[in-house]
Design a protein around this motif. Structure first.
Motif, short mmCIF file in Angstrom:
data_model
loop_
_atom_site.label_atom_id
_atom_site.label_comp_id
_atom_site.label_asym_id
_atom_site.label_seq_id
_atom_site.Cartn_x
_atom_site.Cartn_y
_atom_site.Cartn_z
N GLY A 1 37.69 48.46 29.22
CA GLY A 1 36.50 48.87 29.94
C GLY A 1 35.62 47.74 30.39
N SER A 2 36.15 46.54 30.52
CA SER A 2 35.35 45.39 30.92
C SER A 2 35.08 45.42 32.42
CB SER A 2 36.06 44.10 30.55
OG SER A 2 35.40 42.98 31.09
N THR A 3 33.91 44.93 32.82
CA THR A 3 33.59 44.86 34.25
C THR A 3 34.37 43.76 34.95
OG1 THR A 3 31.72 43.38 33.79
CG2 THR A 3 31.26 45.74 33.88
N GLN A 4 35.08 42.92 34.21
CA GLN A 4 35.93 41.92 34.83
C GLN A 4 37.17 42.55 35.46
OE1 GLN A 4 35.20 38.69 35.11
NE2 GLN A 4 33.30 38.79 33.93
N ALA A 5 37.48 43.80 35.13
CA ALA A 5 38.58 44.50 35.79
C ALA A 5 38.17 44.82 37.22
CB ALA A 5 38.92 45.78 35.03
N LEU A 6 38.97 44.40 38.17
CA LEU A 6 38.60 44.55 39.58
C LEU A 6 38.75 45.99 40.03
CD1 LEU A 6 40.19 41.39 41.25
CD2 LEU A 6 37.88 41.70 40.35
N PRO A 7 37.81 46.49 40.82
CA PRO A 7 37.96 47.84 41.41
C PRO A 7 39.13 47.87 42.38
CG PRO A 7 35.69 47.04 41.56
CD PRO A 7 36.52 45.88 41.15
N ALA A 8 39.63 49.07 42.63
CA ALA A 8 40.79 49.23 43.51
C ALA A 8 40.50 48.73 44.91
CB ALA A 8 41.21 50.70 43.55
N THR A 9 39.27 48.94 45.40
CA THR A 9 38.94 48.48 46.75
C THR A 9 38.98 46.96 46.85
OG1 THR A 9 36.61 48.65 46.09
CG2 THR A 9 37.55 50.48 47.36
N THR A 10 38.55 46.28 45.82
CA THR A 10 38.59 44.82 45.84
C THR A 10 40.03 44.32 45.80
OG1 THR A 10 36.47 44.75 44.68
CG2 THR A 10 37.77 42.73 44.69
N ILE A 11 40.86 44.98 45.00
CA ILE A 11 42.27 44.59 44.94
C ILE A 11 42.93 44.77 46.30
CG2 ILE A 11 44.50 45.12 43.89
CD1 ILE A 11 42.98 46.00 41.39
N LEU A 12 42.66 45.90 46.95
CA LEU A 12 43.22 46.13 48.29
C LEU A 12 42.69 45.13 49.30
CD1 LEU A 12 43.13 50.04 48.44
CD2 LEU A 12 45.12 48.56 48.07
N LEU A 13 41.43 44.74 49.16
CA LEU A 13 40.86 43.75 50.07
C LEU A 13 41.56 42.41 49.92
CD1 LEU A 13 38.68 42.67 52.02
CD2 LEU A 13 37.24 42.28 50.02
N LEU A 14 41.75 41.97 48.68
CA LEU A 14 42.41 40.68 48.45
C LEU A 14 43.86 40.73 48.92
CD1 LEU A 14 41.02 39.81 44.90
CD2 LEU A 14 40.23 38.97 47.12
N LEU A 15 44.53 41.84 48.67
CA LEU A 15 45.90 41.98 49.14
C LEU A 15 45.96 41.97 50.66
CD1 LEU A 15 48.86 42.44 48.35
CD2 LEU A 15 48.41 44.90 48.41
N THR A 16 44.99 42.59 51.31
CA THR A 16 44.94 42.58 52.77
C THR A 16 44.72 41.18 53.31
OG1 THR A 16 44.05 44.84 52.76
CG2 THR A 16 43.75 43.54 54.77
N VAL A 17 43.83 40.43 52.68
CA VAL A 17 43.59 39.06 53.12
C VAL A 17 44.87 38.23 53.02
CG1 VAL A 17 42.35 36.93 52.56
CG2 VAL A 17 41.14 39.10 52.59
N TRP A 18 45.62 38.41 51.93
CA TRP A 18 46.85 37.63 51.77
C TRP A 18 47.91 38.06 52.78
CZ3 TRP A 18 51.99 38.50 50.36
CH2 TRP A 18 52.71 37.35 50.02
#
Length: 633
Positions: free
Chosen positions: A429-446
């Motif tokens: 439950g740590s806030t260091q776990a990235l939200p799904a939208t952020t993961i998709l954003l980073l994947l999109t950038v790559w």
């Protein structure tokens, strides 16, 4: 209102199930507003354009007397575990009926920030004396949750006008052996101190100096604890016009501010560089000059004889001139290492230069995360170009496979490491776990920037590649390498080649670790640039020296040896990280340990790629130099 119901509703909204009271501090991270899924384009523009707004100078909010000042609650976590943070509302504290989150930048999300509006009512330049925030009735399980947080030295972080303010959740006193006393208290009153200049907020702090904690001891299992949370607000005018003008460390002293210019480290590094440069200069100017003069003289005096007689009477590095440019095995992997290493050299240099130009602010250290992602995506063209260019030079034909290997050499280990670390954060439950939208954003950038630039750079590198142009012709049959003494083995070269660059940065490395894995704020970017240049210089010099010793033993397998010798500095850096964790930090727990060692392995790997690249091209340049100046048959 008590936050348990709101937290449970947020968990149900995200499809999860609430955990038991023993894991209450590690519930699933509260959901972000649904509108985040519709903000990909603004977030992407923020990533590409907005990497580091200075809240102390530009973009600061201007207020009129009586204007509301929003205080955001952010996160809580153990004081000694910087990367283990949880949402503030996961504790049984006062919270609104409907939790409204603030939209965050990419760097803030990567830094574990999860800001939400609080119940604190603050108005510009209006003092408040002991106003009631909320009344609470805590069960024994909720009290135990607070006790656990206080015993683990949990601190909280609030944000007022982009200014972080921090304090401890409670008070713990443990003294005496016989009798032993263990007291736990909760701070139920907070004093906010804010300084302003004109219509801007310059400084914010929270204090419990004159407050008595509420005891959490002696509660029966079936008993409820009644609490009343209050707060005060005090405004004062300051002559400081900008936040950046405040004295360093003048932020309440919650986190240590001990970094300063460490001249001993700099002098030690400079002495080492001068010694190595002088050593290499002696090799180039004296030893090589004598070798060249002797070899060329021998060739002139024996020009009437056969080439075989000449070879039999020769020894040392000249005798292997027909093998020294024999292409190595696994040339595709070698080129991929050189390409990704060149990319990280450009990335590291770019980050330091941007810091020197003042593009990062200590109040927004998450901006470095955004800049690193941006530069990594943009510098992918460098890895593709260098890898494909050199691969075609040394006769590689499968350039498509080479591009795939290049783009996967770092991204795959990084993704695997991140997956493990993020899964541990998510499970706890740590806030260091990235939200799904952020993961998709980073994947999109790559996918839209990083990978295409790698392919484009590879195409340009392949098309612009010229022949290798070795100064010596390579024979079809390889020469047998004589037995080598132990001190010329690969392991010894890796030990020497890795330890010397590491010793040049070892003192500075402590301050970097204290910044990344501690509570320090690194601002000595000029010193960091100087030390980075020293590291590269030492790596290049020691690589040339070790390559010369290897060739003198008639061992022409220098290609991979040059990468491994100085690239092993990454292994020493990882060993230092183990020492730092055990002896120089107070970090503990599964969450912090997994993140620390996971990313420490990646850090050592990145240094291996960077320094291995510097080492290889330095050795290649040196070998070209000595054989170009050698008269051949």
């Amino acid at each position: 209102m008590f936050c348990g119901a709101a937290a449970a509703a947020a968990i149900r909204h995200r499809g999860g199930q609430p955990r038991g009271s023993s894991a209450a501090l590690r519930m699933t991270v509260l959901g972000h507003p649904g509108s985040w899924s519709c903000r990909w384009l603004p977030l992407l523009l923020l990533l590409l354009l907005g990497t580091g707004r200075d809240p102390g100078v530009e973009g600061v909010t201007h207020y009129k007397a009586g204007d509301p000042v929003i205080l955001y609650v952010n996160k809580v976590g153990p004081y000694h575990n910087p990367q283990e943070t949880y949402h503030y509302y996961q504790l049984p504290v006062c919270c609104p009926e409907k939790i409204r989150h603030k939209s965050l930048s990419l760097g803030e999300v990567l830094d574990g920030d999860r800001m939400a509006e609080s119940l604190y009512e603050i108005r510009f330049r209006e003092n408040v004396e002991k106003r009631i925030l909320c009344h609470m009735q805590l069960s024994s399980a909720q009290v135990e949750q607070l006790r656990q947080a206080i015993e683990e030295l949990y601190y909280f972080e609030f944000v007022v006008d982009d200014l972080p303010i921090r304090g401890f959740v409670g008070y713990m006193e443990e003294s005496g052996f016989l009798p032993h006393s263990h007291k736990i208290g909760l701070w139920t009153h907070l004093d906010f101190h804010l300084e302003f200049h004109g219509d801007r907020i310059i400084f914010a702090n929270v204090s419990v100096r004159d407050v008595k904690p509420h005891s959490l001891d002696g509660l029966r299992p079936d008993e409820f604890l009644g609490l009343t949370h209050t707060y005060s607000v005090r405004w004062s005018e300051t002559s400081v016009e900008r936040r950046s003008d405040r004295r360093r460390g003048d932020d309440g002293g919650f986190f240590p501010r001990t970094l300063e210019i460490h001249w001993l480290s700099i002098i030690n590094s400079m002495v080492l560089v001068f010694l190595l440069v002088g050593f290499v200069a002696v090799i180039l100017m004296r030893v090589l000059r004598n070798d060249l003069a002797r070899y060329n003289l021998d060739e002139e005096t024996t020009s009437g004889g056969s080439g075989d007689d000449f070879d039999q009477g020769d020894n040392g590095w000249k005798i292997i001139h027909t093998d020294v440019f024999r292409f190595p095995p696994y040339r595709g992997l070698l080129c991929a290492v050189l390409g990704v290493g060149a990319q990280f050299l450009a990335l590291g240099t770019g980050i330091i230069v941007m810091a020197l130009l003042g593009m990062f602010n200590v109040h927004r250290h998450g901006a470095i995360n955004s800049a690193a992602i941006l530069l990594y995506a943009l510098t992918c063209c460098i890895s593709g170009y260098v890898s494909s260019h050199f691969y075609r030079q040394i006769g590689g034909e499968r350039w498509v496979w080479n591009i795939i290997l290049t783009t996967s050499l770092f991204s795959v280990p990084f993704f695997l490491t991140w997956s493990v670390v993020n899964s541990v954060h998510w499970a706890n439950g740590s806030t260091q776990a990235l939200p799904a939208t952020t993961i998709l954003l980073l994947l999109t950038v790559w996918l839209l920037v990083g990978f295409p630039l790698t392919v484009i750079g590879g195409i340009f590198g392949k098309n612009n590649a010229s022949p290798f142009d070795a100064p010596c012709r390579t024979k079809n049959i390889a020469r047998e390498i004589p037995p080598q003494p132990w001190y010329k083995s690969t392991l010894v070269h890796m030990t020497v080649g890795g330890f010397l660059p590491f010793s040049a940065i070892s003192v500075e490395l402590y301050y970097i670790f204290a910044t990344v894995w501690g509570r320090e704020q690194y601002t000595l970017y000029g010193i960091l640039f100087f030390v980075f240049a020293i590291l590269l210089s030492v790596g290049a010099c020691i690589s040339i020296a070790l390559t010369y010793f290897q060739l003198s033993g008639e061992d022409y397998h220098w290609w991979w040896r040059s990468v491994l010798s100085v690239g092993s500095t990454g292994l020493f850096i990882f060993f230092y990280s183990v020492f730092y964790y055990a002896r120089r930090s107070n970090m503990s727990g599964v969450v912090q340990t997994v993140e620390f060692f996971g990313y420490s392995l990646l850090t050592g790997y990145v240094f291996f790629l960077m320094l291995g690249t510097i080492s290889f091209f330095s050795s290649l340049k040196f070998i070209r130099y000595i054989y170009v100046n050698l008269k051949m048959d």
